[in-house]
Scaffold this active site. Structure first.
Site, PDB file in Angstrom:
ATOM      1  N   ASP A   1      -9.541  26.680  35.692  1.00 31.83           N
ATOM      2  CA  ASP A   1      -9.597  28.102  36.279  1.00 31.83           C
ATOM      3  C   ASP A   1      -8.985  29.275  35.050  1.00 31.83           C
ATOM      4  OD1 ASP A   1     -11.981  29.707  36.783  1.00 31.83           O
ATOM      5  OD2 ASP A   1     -11.672  30.478  38.236  1.00 31.83           O
ATOM      6  N   HIS A  19     -10.855  29.445  26.232  1.00 30.93           N
ATOM      7  CA  HIS A  19     -11.371  27.192  26.036  1.00 30.93           C
ATOM      8  C   HIS A  19     -10.217  26.553  25.076  1.00 30.93           C
ATOM      9  CE1 HIS A  19     -14.089  29.071  29.508  1.00 30.93           C
ATOM     10  NE2 HIS A  19     -14.786  29.715  27.833  1.00 30.93           N
ATOM     11  N   LEU A  46      -3.284   5.550  34.116  1.00 25.79           N
ATOM     12  CA  LEU A  46      -4.062   6.921  34.176  1.00 25.79           C
ATOM     13  C   LEU A  46      -5.541   6.541  34.115  1.00 25.79           C
ATOM     14  CD1 LEU A  46      -3.988   9.204  35.898  1.00 25.79           C
ATOM     15  CD2 LEU A  46      -4.025   9.887  33.094  1.00 25.79           C
ATOM     16  N   TRP A  55     -23.966  26.240  33.224  1.00 27.78           N
ATOM     17  CA  TRP A  55     -25.287  27.387  31.671  1.00 27.78           C
ATOM     18  C   TRP A  55     -25.430  27.869  32.278  1.00 27.78           C
ATOM     19  CZ3 TRP A  55     -25.849  23.594  28.720  1.00 27.78           C
ATOM     20  CH2 TRP A  55     -24.984  21.106  28.827  1.00 27.78           C
ATOM     21  N   SER A 109     -19.207  23.174  34.923  1.00 31.57           N
ATOM     22  CA  SER A 109     -19.966  22.795  36.127  1.00 31.57           C
ATOM     23  C   SER A 109     -21.593  22.608  36.097  1.00 31.57           C
ATOM     24  CB  SER A 109     -19.926  23.637  37.225  1.00 31.57           C
ATOM     25  OG  SER A 109     -19.984  24.939  36.620  1.00 31.57           O
ATOM     26  N   SER A 145     -15.943  25.529  44.504  1.00 32.45           N
ATOM     27  CA  SER A 145     -16.842  25.961  43.072  1.00 32.45           C
ATOM     28  C   SER A 145     -17.380  24.518  43.264  1.00 32.45           C
ATOM     29  CB  SER A 145     -16.643  25.984  41.467  1.00 32.45           C
ATOM     30  OG  SER A 145     -16.208  27.528  42.862  1.00 32.45           O
ATOM     31  N   ARG A 150     -23.760  30.743  32.049  1.00 32.28           N
ATOM     32  CA  ARG A 150     -22.714  31.531  31.562  1.00 32.28           C
ATOM     33  C   ARG A 150     -24.047  31.620  29.751  1.00 32.28           C
ATOM     34  NH1 ARG A 150     -17.273  29.889  32.022  1.00 32.28           N
ATOM     35  NH2 ARG A 150     -17.213  30.117  34.113  1.00 32.28           N
ATOM     36  N   GLU A 161      -5.660  17.991  50.201  1.00 32.04           N
ATOM     37  CA  GLU A 161      -3.809  18.406  50.396  1.00 32.04           C
ATOM     38  C   GLU A 161      -4.734  20.189  49.211  1.00 32.04           C
ATOM     39  OE1 GLU A 161      -2.249  19.576  52.915  1.00 32.04           O
ATOM     40  OE2 GLU A 161      -2.782  17.527  53.295  1.00 32.04           O
ATOM     41  N   ARG A 175      -9.881  35.258  31.893  1.00 35.30           N
ATOM     42  CA  ARG A 175      -8.984  36.065  32.156  1.00 35.30           C
ATOM     43  C   ARG A 175      -7.749  36.090  30.505  1.00 35.30           C
ATOM     44  NH1 ARG A 175      -8.617  34.467  38.372  1.00 35.30           N
ATOM     45  NH2 ARG A 175     -10.368  32.993  37.380  1.00 35.30           N
ATOM     46  N   TRP A 176      -7.353  35.261  30.562  1.00 37.52           N
ATOM     47  CA  TRP A 176      -6.313  34.593  29.872  1.00 37.52           C
ATOM     48  C   TRP A 176      -6.506  35.622  28.401  1.00 37.52           C
ATOM     49  CZ3 TRP A 176      -5.448  32.506  25.104  1.00 37.52           C
ATOM     50  CH2 TRP A 176      -3.946  32.502  24.921  1.00 37.52           C
TER      51      TRP A 176
END
Ligand code: IPE
Ligand code: IPE
Ligand code: MG
Length: 239
Positions: A16, A33, A127, A65, A61, A192, A67, A203, A20-21
């Site tokens: 997230d 993005h 991974l 949609w 998420s 969210s 946005r 955690e 803002r960045w």
């Protein structure tokens, strides 16, 4: 990082702060993005090198949609581009890619790209990188309940046979261990709609760092913090 640290088996991330960045730099949100996508790529490599077994990243998420069409469009273009790059990175790093969420809402070429990512990396043994797109935990649980209800209707499952495992096995994350550590960048302290069932005992680590500024040092900081926790499950300490 201290070599005695326990590496969490499953790290889940709510990325997230891209918007803002960008805003801080006077740039359009889409630039945030784009930077964010680069950081996802780098984090996949870092997680593979650190020996994390499962990395689950929330990329888009079911609520996203809502946005602006322009921002959603820019995100779709980025998916198209980075899906192809990710295939190369996955192959180079022995990474298996899996997607969670409802892919049916995407355009055909994106669905094909997601399918190819999964199919072409299915035999990799390092991974497991799980990308959550058009993902919402409530929607995932709703889809799982529908599948379970169908089995009951068909007579292959009796209602009294439904256990917690039955539910886990019908979620998109079937077969994966629950997250040990949940990281959220961008300082908000909420879930969210992310992995509501699976995060029951994760955690939680929240950082002020905005996602485009996240890096290996930040990931290690989160793991270090996790190592300082005393994990309890119902009051019982897990060794
Ligand atoms: C996260 O960054 C990326 C997505 C949800 C797609 P945001 O776009 O939510 O950035 P902020 O929270 O507005 O800064
Ligand atoms: C969470 O970020 C969703 C993803 C990271 C994909 P949001 O920015 O959409 O979440 P809220 O609106 O702050 O809860
Ligand atoms: Mg946000």
């Amino acid at each position: 990082m201290d070599e005695n640290f326990t590496i969490p088996k499953h790290v889940a991330i709510i990325l997230d702060g891209n918007g803002r960045w960008a805003k801080l730099r006077g740039l359009p949100r889409s630039m945030g993005h784009k930077e964010g996508c680069k950081v996802v790529e780098q984090t996949v490599e870092d997680a593979a090198r650190l020996g994390i077994e499962y990395l689950t990243v929330y990329g888009f998420s079911t609520e996203n949609w809502k946005r602006d069409a322009e921002e959603v469009g820019a995100l779709m273009m980025l998916f198209r581009y980075y899906m192809k790059r990710l295939l190369g990175i996955a192959k180079e790093n022995n990474v298996r890619v899996r997607m969670i969420g409802d892919r049916s809402r995407f355009d055909e070429d994106i669905i094909e790209g997601l399918n190819a990512l999964e199919d072409e990396t299915a035999m990799n043994t390092g991974l497991t990188f799980v990308i959550a797109v058009n993902y919402g935990a409530r929607d995932e649980i709703r889809r799982a309940v529908t599948k379970i209800a169908e089995e009951v209707r068909e007579g292959t499952l009796a209602p009294e046979e439904i256990t917690e495992k039955t539910i886990s096995d019908h979620l998109d994350t079937a077969g994966m261990p629950d997250p040990d550590l949940l990281i959220r960048t961008g300082s908000e302290m909420r879930l969210s709609n992310y992995l509501l069932w699976q995060n029951a005992y994760a955690e939680f680590y929240v950082t002020d760092v905005l996602w485009p500024d996240f890096n290996r040092a930040e990931l290690e900081k989160a793991i270090e913090n996790y190592n300082g926790r005393e994990r309890r499950f119902g009051g019982v300490i897990k060794k």
